[in-house]
Scaffold this motif. Structure first.
Motif, PDB file in Angstrom:
ATOM      1  N   THR A 147       0.945  -1.186   0.369  1.00 54.13           N
ATOM      2  CA  THR A 147      -0.106  -0.197   0.603  1.00 54.13           C
ATOM      3  C   THR A 147       0.576   1.146   0.369  1.00 54.13           C
ATOM      4  OG1 THR A 147      -1.920  -0.762   1.519  1.00 54.13           O
ATOM      5  CG2 THR A 147      -1.664   0.741   0.816  1.00 54.13           C
ATOM      6  N   VAL A 148       0.484   2.671  -1.167  1.00 53.68           N
ATOM      7  CA  VAL A 148       1.564   3.059  -1.319  1.00 53.68           C
ATOM      8  C   VAL A 148       0.360   4.377  -0.607  1.00 53.68           C
ATOM      9  CG1 VAL A 148       2.175   5.137  -2.073  1.00 53.68           C
ATOM     10  CG2 VAL A 148       3.004   2.610  -2.530  1.00 53.68           C
ATOM     11  N   GLU A 149       0.495   5.288   0.267  1.00 54.33           N
ATOM     12  CA  GLU A 149       0.153   6.693   0.648  1.00 54.33           C
ATOM     13  C   GLU A 149       0.126   7.170  -0.439  1.00 54.33           C
ATOM     14  OE1 GLU A 149       2.015   9.176   3.574  1.00 54.33           O
ATOM     15  OE2 GLU A 149       3.097   7.692   4.402  1.00 54.33           O
ATOM     16  N   GLY A 150      -1.725   8.021  -0.662  1.00 56.12           N
ATOM     17  CA  GLY A 150      -2.351   8.621  -1.852  1.00 56.12           C
ATOM     18  C   GLY A 150      -2.561   7.804  -3.146  1.00 56.12           C
ATOM     19  N   ALA A 151      -1.913   6.926  -3.033  1.00 57.23           N
ATOM     20  CA  ALA A 151      -3.071   5.709  -3.924  1.00 57.23           C
ATOM     21  C   ALA A 151      -3.304   4.426  -3.936  1.00 57.23           C
ATOM     22  CB  ALA A 151      -1.360   5.329  -4.621  1.00 57.23           C
ATOM     23  N   GLY A 152      -3.021   4.126  -2.709  1.00 55.53           N
ATOM     24  CA  GLY A 152      -3.666   2.912  -2.262  1.00 55.53           C
ATOM     25  C   GLY A 152      -2.710   1.456  -1.779  1.00 55.53           C
ATOM     26  N   VAL A 153      -3.534   0.390  -2.341  1.00 58.82           N
ATOM     27  CA  VAL A 153      -2.794  -1.576  -2.881  1.00 58.82           C
ATOM     28  C   VAL A 153      -2.650  -1.006  -4.055  1.00 58.82           C
ATOM     29  CG1 VAL A 153      -3.144  -3.359  -2.855  1.00 58.82           C
ATOM     30  CG2 VAL A 153      -4.240  -2.336  -1.004  1.00 58.82           C
ATOM     31  N   ILE A 154      -1.469  -1.164  -4.863  1.00 57.41           N
ATOM     32  CA  ILE A 154      -0.136  -1.222  -5.793  1.00 57.41           C
ATOM     33  C   ILE A 154      -0.050  -2.631  -5.997  1.00 57.41           C
ATOM     34  CG2 ILE A 154       0.228   1.278  -5.877  1.00 57.41           C
ATOM     35  CD1 ILE A 154       3.207  -0.564  -5.562  1.00 57.41           C
ATOM     36  N   GLY A 155       0.315  -3.627  -4.969  1.00 53.93           N
ATOM     37  CA  GLY A 155       0.788  -4.781  -5.527  1.00 53.93           C
ATOM     38  C   GLY A 155       0.602  -5.828  -3.952  1.00 53.93           C
ATOM     39  N   ALA A 156       1.487  -6.777  -4.108  1.00 51.19           N
ATOM     40  CA  ALA A 156       1.270  -7.243  -3.109  1.00 51.19           C
ATOM     41  C   ALA A 156       3.177  -8.320  -2.678  1.00 51.19           C
ATOM     42  CB  ALA A 156       1.002  -8.964  -3.340  1.00 51.19           C
ATOM     43  N   VAL A 157       3.257  -8.211  -1.939  1.00 50.63           N
ATOM     44  CA  VAL A 157       5.250  -9.359  -1.428  1.00 50.63           C
ATOM     45  C   VAL A 157       3.894 -10.697  -0.703  1.00 50.63           C
ATOM     46  CG1 VAL A 157       5.028  -7.729   1.179  1.00 50.63           C
ATOM     47  CG2 VAL A 157       6.371  -9.159   0.016  1.00 50.63           C
ATOM     48  N   THR A 158       4.738 -12.053  -0.890  1.00 53.10           N
ATOM     49  CA  THR A 158       3.923 -12.842  -1.006  1.00 53.10           C
ATOM     50  C   THR A 158       5.010 -13.988  -0.639  1.00 53.10           C
ATOM     51  OG1 THR A 158       2.203 -12.502  -2.637  1.00 53.10           O
ATOM     52  CG2 THR A 158       2.798 -15.028  -1.550  1.00 53.10           C
ATOM     53  N   VAL A 159       4.740 -14.820   0.553  1.00 47.98           N
ATOM     54  CA  VAL A 159       6.336 -15.903   1.605  1.00 47.98           C
ATOM     55  C   VAL A 159       4.758 -17.341   1.149  1.00 47.98           C
ATOM     56  CG1 VAL A 159       6.980 -16.811   2.616  1.00 47.98           C
ATOM     57  CG2 VAL A 159       7.624 -14.580   2.111  1.00 47.98           C
ATOM     58  N   SER A 160       5.513 -18.129   0.639  1.00 42.96           N
ATOM     59  CA  SER A 160       4.618 -19.314   0.382  1.00 42.96           C
ATOM     60  C   SER A 160       5.950 -20.843   0.946  1.00 42.96           C
ATOM     61  CB  SER A 160       4.367 -19.814  -0.858  1.00 42.96           C
ATOM     62  OG  SER A 160       4.039 -21.201  -1.036  1.00 42.96           O
ATOM     63  N   GLY A 161       5.229 -21.483   1.793  1.00 40.05           N
ATOM     64  CA  GLY A 161       6.439 -22.747   1.990  1.00 40.05           C
ATOM     65  C   GLY A 161       6.544 -22.991   3.346  1.00 40.05           C
ATOM     66  N   LEU A 162       6.354 -22.111   3.939  1.00 40.18           N
ATOM     67  CA  LEU A 162       5.142 -22.868   5.962  1.00 40.18           C
ATOM     68  C   LEU A 162       3.751 -22.157   6.106  1.00 40.18           C
ATOM     69  CD1 LEU A 162       8.032 -19.736   6.973  1.00 40.18           C
ATOM     70  CD2 LEU A 162       8.257 -22.313   6.604  1.00 40.18           C
TER      71      LEU A 162
END
Length: 159
Positions: free
Chosen positions: A121-136
Motif C-alpha cells: 500500500t502506498v500513501e495516496g495511491a492505495g494497494v499497488i501490489g503484493a509481497v508473498t511468501v509460500s512454504g510454511l
C-alpha cells in the motif's frame, strides 16, 4: 507458539504498514531482506513481489517446490481482488463462521485466502501490489512478510 491474530489486529497491521513510495529498488531490497530472513531460518519458501501486474522479485529457496509458486499466485490474487492480506480475508470469513472457499464463490484453484500475501500500500495511491511468501504454515508465511515489512519500513523511515 504463535498466537492467532484477531481480525482487528490484522487490520491494524495493514493500516500501519504503508509505503511513501514503492520502486523497483524497494522491491529488490524487500525481497532480498526476505531471502536473508528465510536463509537464516532455513525456511523452504518461495518469495514473490508484484506491482501493478508486473513481477518485480522472485526467489525460490532450497526445499521449496513449484507448488509454492502456484500458492503464491492464488494468494496474490486474493490481495489483488480484495485489497487486503490473504490471511485477513480468510480470517474475516472464519469470524463469520464460514470459510472463504464456501462463501466467496470463487474458484479455489485460482484464489486462496491463506496467509502469506500482504498488500503493498502506498500513501495516496492505495494497494499497488503484493509481497508473498509460500512454504510454511499459513500464519508463519504471513508473519514472515509482516516482520520483513516492519523492518524494511523502519529502516526506510530512518534514512
Amino acid at each position: 507458539m504463535t498466537t492467532t491474530p484477531t481480525v482487528e489486529e490484522l487490520e491494524a497491521q495493514e493500516r500501519r504498514l504503508v509505503f511513501g513510495r514503492f520502486t523497483y529498488e524497494d522491491a529488490w531490497a524487500l525481497g532480498s531482506l526476505l531471502v536473508e530472513m528465510a536463509r537464516e531460518r532455513q525456511a523452504p519458501v518461495a518469495i514473490d513481489i508484484h506491482r501493478s501486474g508486473q513481477q518485480l522479485f522472485h526467489a525460490a529457496l532450497p526445499g521449496s517446490a513449484p507448488d509454492n509458486d502456484a500458492w503464491i499466485a492464488r494468494k496474490r490474487r486474493v490481495v489483488e481482488r480484495y485489497g487486503s492480506a490473504s490471511y485477513l480475508v480468510g480470517a474475516r470469513h472464519r469470524a463469520k463462521g464460514t470459510t472463504f472457499e464456501d462463501s466467496s464463490r470463487l474458484d479455489p484453484d485460482t484464489y486462496a485466502a491463506h496467509g502469506g500475501s500482504f498488500p503493498i500500500t502506498v500513501e495516496g495511491a492505495g494497494v499497488i501490489g503484493a509481497v508473498t511468501v509460500s512454504g510454511l504454515p499459513q500464519l508463519d508465511d504471513h508473519n514472515m512478510v509482516v516482520e520483513a515489512l516492519i523492518h524494511y519500513l523502519a529502516e526506510a523511515q530512518g534514512s
